[in-house]
Design an enzyme around this catalytic site. Sequence first.
Site, PDB file in Angstrom:
ATOM      1  N   GLN A 217      64.276  46.952   9.183  1.00 36.17           N
ATOM      2  CA  GLN A 217      64.722  47.568  10.430  1.00 36.17           C
ATOM      3  C   GLN A 217      64.351  46.663  11.598  1.00 36.17           C
ATOM      4  OE1 GLN A 217      64.412  51.666  11.501  1.00 36.17           O
ATOM      5  NE2 GLN A 217      63.318  51.191  13.368  1.00 36.17           N
ATOM      6  N   HIS A 223      63.473  36.110  15.467  1.00 33.97           N
ATOM      7  CA  HIS A 223      62.770  34.849  15.651  1.00 33.97           C
ATOM      8  C   HIS A 223      62.347  34.343  14.276  1.00 33.97           C
ATOM      9  CE1 HIS A 223      59.102  37.155  15.067  1.00 33.97           C
ATOM     10  NE2 HIS A 223      59.210  37.777  16.226  1.00 33.97           N
ATOM     11  N   HIS A 226      60.444  36.751  11.962  1.00 38.33           N
ATOM     12  CA  HIS A 226      61.291  37.736  11.282  1.00 38.33           C
ATOM     13  C   HIS A 226      61.995  37.107  10.081  1.00 38.33           C
ATOM     14  CE1 HIS A 226      61.676  39.841  15.440  1.00 38.33           C
ATOM     15  NE2 HIS A 226      60.707  40.408  14.738  1.00 38.33           N
ATOM     16  N   GLY A 311      56.071  45.811   8.815  1.00 38.74           N
ATOM     17  CA  GLY A 311      55.303  44.745   9.428  1.00 38.74           C
ATOM     18  C   GLY A 311      54.204  45.271  10.328  1.00 38.74           C
ATOM     19  N   ARG A 312      53.757  44.433  11.202  1.00 38.78           N
ATOM     20  CA  ARG A 312      52.675  44.784  12.120  1.00 38.78           C
ATOM     21  C   ARG A 312      53.199  45.746  13.190  1.00 38.78           C
ATOM     22  NH1 ARG A 312      50.450  43.355  16.940  1.00 38.78           N
ATOM     23  NH2 ARG A 312      48.175  43.123  17.040  1.00 38.78           N
ATOM     24  N   ASP A 313      52.469  46.843  13.434  1.00 41.53           N
ATOM     25  CA  ASP A 313      52.749  47.799  14.509  1.00 41.53           C
ATOM     26  C   ASP A 313      54.189  48.305  14.457  1.00 41.53           C
ATOM     27  OD1 ASP A 313      52.006  49.349  16.696  1.00 41.53           O
ATOM     28  OD2 ASP A 313      52.633  47.858  18.149  1.00 41.53           O
ATOM     29  N   HIS A 314      54.634  48.686  13.282  1.00 37.71           N
ATOM     30  CA  HIS A 314      55.996  49.182  13.097  1.00 37.71           C
ATOM     31  C   HIS A 314      56.231  50.429  13.953  1.00 37.71           C
ATOM     32  CE1 HIS A 314      59.703  49.657  10.598  1.00 37.71           C
ATOM     33  NE2 HIS A 314      59.582  50.892  11.045  1.00 37.71           N
ATOM     34  N   ALA A 315      57.325  50.431  14.718  1.00 34.64           N
ATOM     35  CA  ALA A 315      57.739  51.563  15.571  1.00 34.64           C
ATOM     36  C   ALA A 315      56.695  51.919  16.630  1.00 34.64           C
ATOM     37  CB  ALA A 315      58.054  52.795  14.718  1.00 34.64           C
TER      38      ALA A 315
END
Length: 410
Positions: A217, A223, A226, A311-315
């Site tokens: 998502q 970048h 990603h 991933g890190r800090d999703h949403a």
Amino acid sequence: MERDYLYRAKSEIQELYIISKINIGEGMVSKPHGGKLVKRLMSEKAKERTLEEKNSYIRISISERAALDLENIAYGIYSPLDGFLREDDLISVLNDMHLSDGLAWTIPIVLDVNEGNINFTEGDEILLCYNELPIAKMDVDNIYKYNKKEYAQKVFKTTDINHPGVANTYKMGDYLIGGDIKLINEIPNKFSKYTLRPEDTRKLFKKNTWKTIVAFQTRNVPHLGHEYLQKSALTFVDGLFINPVLGKKKKGDYKDEVILKAYETLFKHYYPKDSAVLATVRYEMRYAGPREAIHHAIMRKNFGCTHFIVGRDHAGVGNYYGPYEAQEIFKNFPDLGITPMFFKEFFYCKKCKGIVNEKICPHPMEDREYFSGTKIRNMIVEGKEPPEYFMRKEVYETIMSFENPFVGDE
């Protein structure tokens, strides 16, 4: 002998992957959440009759978010929901992150209304309209009050009005109505060529003979971090499903058309044609961090995906959630039916001369260049091309082809 060697090497990699607590699974397109893909579309005959009789129905106006939620209910993206949550389900979701029947569900899908607009009773059929356009017919099973402060605290883990989800909650009506829906119309979709429904993606995955599919998502342009994450995940599955979120975003987010064009550029130059699919989902972000990570996984499970990148800090938004809290919550949902893929934060290491993470890079902080969306955004605002280890040149040029690529004040 060469084939045998490659097979052993692949097996060893997969074994390491499983040891790292990412289960590859048996390899099949996932079953819909709850076991059945919901479809709540009104037949053409019923639609014609309903529209002819629309003046005999009580009509209420709904927000764009509610209209998109209706669409996601109707096409099974929110399976097993048949409509907006009734009170027993809302209480269970807030307190236990499950529906009242015990099925995992973390984000309330509710329809709010102000008391002055309640000119109907439980048992009535009403029309839900967006900008005067009838969107759906609803069977009103439940009309009930709720505590906004409690709602905000349990969903967003804060009552701070500066949190966009909390702010939206406090703007909601004082009552909620629950009941099943039937979709009549969709709101206009200028990106319809990118739109695939769960029925469509499941057929596509089958046609491609993909048994394992990982979903990614995004609400940003890509970048290198990603890209590295996506391709790392793709190494272990048959196909990659990149699923950008289209819909209302906060100020400073990239516009939908910019995200799509940037990904089209990346696909054209850097992805094998038979291994990745780009399709959108119309959905308004809640910025609910850990809870929303589970919700996003369920949505992709309904699309047919077997794996989901977290991933890190999703949403997340601001500093309301821990950096890996959205990964940790999955420990509470071992039977979710879709396998999360967890990744540490990637960065570019000047000594390693490549994209790595802290697990495989021994070098100190001063040798690391972290992928910062804010930093890249500032470069773009200033017309500066990000370094080649941050963003592909072709992607940057695509972004810069737009006069203003960012969402502004509304």
